[in-house]
Design a protein around this motif. Structure first.
Motif, mmCIF file in Angstrom:
data_model
loop_
_atom_site.group_PDB
_atom_site.id
_atom_site.type_symbol
_atom_site.label_atom_id
_atom_site.label_comp_id
_atom_site.label_asym_id
_atom_site.label_seq_id
_atom_site.Cartn_x
_atom_site.Cartn_y
_atom_site.Cartn_z
ATOM 1 N N UNK A 81 34.726 0.258 -7.988
ATOM 2 C CA UNK A 81 33.836 0.892 -8.966
ATOM 3 C C UNK A 81 34.411 0.837 -10.383
ATOM 4 N N UNK A 82 35.702 1.044 -10.517
ATOM 5 C CA UNK A 82 36.317 1.027 -11.846
ATOM 6 C C UNK A 82 36.205 -0.343 -12.498
ATOM 7 N N UNK A 83 36.328 -1.404 -11.693
ATOM 8 C CA UNK A 83 36.202 -2.763 -12.218
ATOM 9 C C UNK A 83 34.736 -3.064 -12.523
ATOM 10 N N UNK A 84 33.861 -2.660 -11.621
ATOM 11 C CA UNK A 84 32.429 -2.926 -11.772
ATOM 12 C C UNK A 84 31.894 -2.390 -13.095
ATOM 13 N N UNK A 85 32.415 -1.257 -13.531
ATOM 14 C CA UNK A 85 31.897 -0.637 -14.753
ATOM 15 C C UNK A 85 32.846 -0.808 -15.941
ATOM 16 N N UNK A 86 33.654 -1.854 -15.870
ATOM 17 C CA UNK A 86 34.460 -2.271 -17.018
ATOM 18 C C UNK A 86 33.657 -3.280 -17.840
ATOM 19 N N UNK A 87 33.651 -3.126 -19.147
ATOM 20 C CA UNK A 87 32.936 -4.076 -20.002
ATOM 21 C C UNK A 87 33.573 -5.464 -19.846
ATOM 22 N N UNK A 88 32.784 -6.487 -19.572
ATOM 23 C CA UNK A 88 33.339 -7.821 -19.294
ATOM 24 C C UNK A 88 34.175 -8.383 -20.447
ATOM 25 N N UNK A 89 35.089 -9.251 -20.100
ATOM 26 C CA UNK A 89 35.905 -9.976 -21.075
ATOM 27 C C UNK A 89 35.144 -11.243 -21.470
ATOM 28 N N UNK A 90 34.361 -11.157 -22.523
ATOM 29 C CA UNK A 90 33.523 -12.290 -22.930
ATOM 30 C C UNK A 90 34.338 -13.438 -23.514
ATOM 31 N N UNK A 91 35.575 -13.154 -23.921
ATOM 32 C CA UNK A 91 36.422 -14.221 -24.470
ATOM 33 C C UNK A 91 36.802 -15.233 -23.396
ATOM 34 N N UNK A 92 36.699 -14.846 -22.127
ATOM 35 C CA UNK A 92 37.075 -15.748 -21.037
ATOM 36 C C UNK A 92 36.255 -17.030 -21.075
ATOM 37 N N UNK A 93 34.954 -16.897 -21.371
ATOM 38 C CA UNK A 93 34.069 -18.062 -21.459
ATOM 39 C C UNK A 93 33.664 -18.378 -22.896
ATOM 40 N N UNK A 94 34.086 -17.541 -23.828
ATOM 41 C CA UNK A 94 33.747 -17.775 -25.225
ATOM 42 C C UNK A 94 32.266 -17.626 -25.520
ATOM 43 N N UNK A 95 31.603 -16.687 -24.838
ATOM 44 C CA UNK A 95 30.160 -16.514 -25.010
ATOM 45 C C UNK A 95 29.864 -15.459 -26.067
ATOM 46 N N UNK A 96 28.732 -15.617 -26.744
ATOM 47 C CA UNK A 96 28.317 -14.662 -27.763
ATOM 48 C C UNK A 96 27.381 -13.601 -27.249
ATOM 49 N N UNK A 97 26.769 -13.848 -26.059
ATOM 50 C CA UNK A 97 25.842 -12.885 -25.478
ATOM 51 C C UNK A 97 26.583 -11.938 -24.540
ATOM 52 N N UNK A 98 26.023 -10.750 -24.366
ATOM 53 C CA UNK A 98 26.510 -9.830 -23.335
ATOM 54 C C UNK A 98 25.869 -10.215 -22.005
ATOM 55 N N UNK A 99 26.543 -9.884 -20.898
ATOM 56 C CA UNK A 99 26.032 -10.174 -19.552
ATOM 57 C C UNK A 99 26.174 -8.927 -18.692
ATOM 58 N N UNK A 100 25.137 -8.662 -17.870
ATOM 59 C CA UNK A 100 25.260 -7.516 -16.989
ATOM 60 C C UNK A 100 23.999 -7.207 -16.211
ATOM 61 N N UNK A 101 24.081 -6.174 -15.390
ATOM 62 C CA UNK A 101 22.974 -5.667 -14.587
ATOM 63 C C UNK A 101 22.612 -4.266 -15.059
ATOM 64 N N UNK A 102 21.334 -3.996 -15.200
ATOM 65 C CA UNK A 102 20.850 -2.637 -15.423
ATOM 66 C C UNK A 102 20.573 -1.964 -14.078
ATOM 67 N N UNK A 103 20.088 -2.770 -13.129
ATOM 68 C CA UNK A 103 19.784 -2.299 -11.774
ATOM 69 C C UNK A 103 20.376 -3.279 -10.776
ATOM 70 N N UNK A 104 20.512 -2.825 -9.545
ATOM 71 C CA UNK A 104 20.885 -3.731 -8.458
ATOM 72 C C UNK A 104 19.875 -3.556 -7.334
ATOM 73 N N UNK A 105 19.703 -4.628 -6.545
ATOM 74 C CA UNK A 105 18.815 -4.578 -5.397
ATOM 75 C C UNK A 105 17.374 -4.932 -5.736
ATOM 76 N N UNK A 106 16.536 -4.918 -4.694
ATOM 77 C CA UNK A 106 15.127 -5.278 -4.854
ATOM 78 C C UNK A 106 14.339 -4.709 -3.663
ATOM 79 N N UNK A 107 13.137 -4.152 -3.902
ATOM 80 C CA UNK A 107 12.341 -3.618 -2.793
ATOM 81 C C UNK A 107 11.620 -4.698 -1.995
ATOM 82 N N UNK A 108 11.497 -5.887 -2.574
ATOM 83 C CA UNK A 108 10.822 -6.982 -1.866
ATOM 84 C C UNK A 108 11.755 -7.578 -0.814
#
Length: 294
Positions: A81-108
């Motif tokens: 859980x502590x890792x899951x909610x750590x802000x990603x290290x975007x420098x690893x890929x040199x990306x300018x956008x943020x990446x993440x999930x607001x929700x997980x799972x799907x009812x379908x």
């Protein structure tokens, strides 16, 4: 500690788990890098694999090696859980956008989708600001954000913040088509490039046509509407869905289906259809019937 990371699928798309692991270890003073088997000894190496059809990494590391991801057919191992909610290290890929999930799972429970097996029912996951890190652009990986009250509240927040976003996995066309207020909300979002949805079977044909009408009425151009088109055994059915989208002025993207095992490969004709559809110079210049003759 010296930490090595391996993106088994390659580095064409940022691996969110590896970016979080990198950030978590760096916060603890560890050295983190993409692993090089020739560069020396690591204390721990993480291998992450998303796709089952990707060949596994054959490099050997003389340390603790941790493998994870859907590509290993591992639907139970998750980040702490502590890792899951750590802000990603975007420098690893040199990306300018943020990446993440607001929700997980799907009812379908779509038979071709691994999400119900891996993530289960829809549930809140994170606030958009948890992983924005001051960025004004975000790629969101939710599988069905519109099925969640939390997800809808987050979209309202995204509108207020003025952040440009891309729901990379697509939005549920049925929910939009049957809810004009939802279409109005999505029309207020600042999209990175497309509003993505899926036209995976003829069962949602009416919804697809209705959602295009609704969103265009709300002010979105059809060229802003991107549809994933699942290509299974019936090539003719997929072709008709692609032709429908083209007639509506939308952007289709053909995806030949691969099963969870990774053993069953798409047919040559499925790949031909995808190449024609996804190469927009070809797609705009000729119909598939003409392309087949060449």
């Amino acid at each position: 500690m010296r930490i090595g990371l391996v993106d088994v699928d390659g580095r064409n798309f940022p691996n969110l788990a590896l970016m979080k692991l990198s950030a978590w270890h760096k916060l603890r003073g560890d050295t983190v890098e993409f692993a090089d088997p020739m560069a020396g000894r690591y204390d721990k190496v993480y291998l992450s694999k998303v796709f089952t059809h990707t060949p596994d990494c054959r490099d050997e590391y003389r340390c603790e090696v941790i493998r994870g991801g859907t590509g290993y057919r591992d639907y139970t191992t998750t980040l702490p859980e502590a890792v899951e909610h750590t802000c990603p290290d975007y420098s690893l890929y040199g990306v300018g956008e943020a990446y993440g999930f607001l929700t997980r799972g799907c009812p379908n429970r779509c038979p071709w989708c691994v999400v119900p097996h891996k993530e289960g029912a829809i549930r809140p996951h994170a606030d958009i600001e948890e992983f924005l890190a001051g960025r004004r652009r975000a790629v969101l990986l939710d599988n069905n954000v519109l099925a969640s009250a939390w997800g809808l509240a987050q979209i309202e927040k995204i509108v207020r913040l003025g952040v440009r976003v891309d729901f990379n996995q697509g939005l549920d066309v049925r929910r939009i088509a049957r809810n004009p207020e939802l279409a109005e909300l999505l029309a207020r979002v600042r999209w990175l490039r497309f509003l993505r949805m899926a036209y995976d079977s003829c069962a949602v044909q009416e919804d697809v046509h209705n959602v295009v009408k609704l969103l265009v009425k709300c002010g979105l151009s059809p060229r802003k509407l991107f549809f994933y088109v699942l290509v299974r055994d019936d090539i003719g059915d997929a072709l008709e869905r692609i032709r429908e989208l083209k007639a509506l002025g939308c952007v289709p993207f053909a995806q030949p289906y691969r099963d969870f095992s990774g053993d069953a490969k798409p047919s040559r004709e499925a790949w031909r259809l995808a190449y024609w559809c996804n190469n927009k110079r070809l797609f705009n210049a000729m119909d598939f019937a003409d392309y087949k003759c060449k």
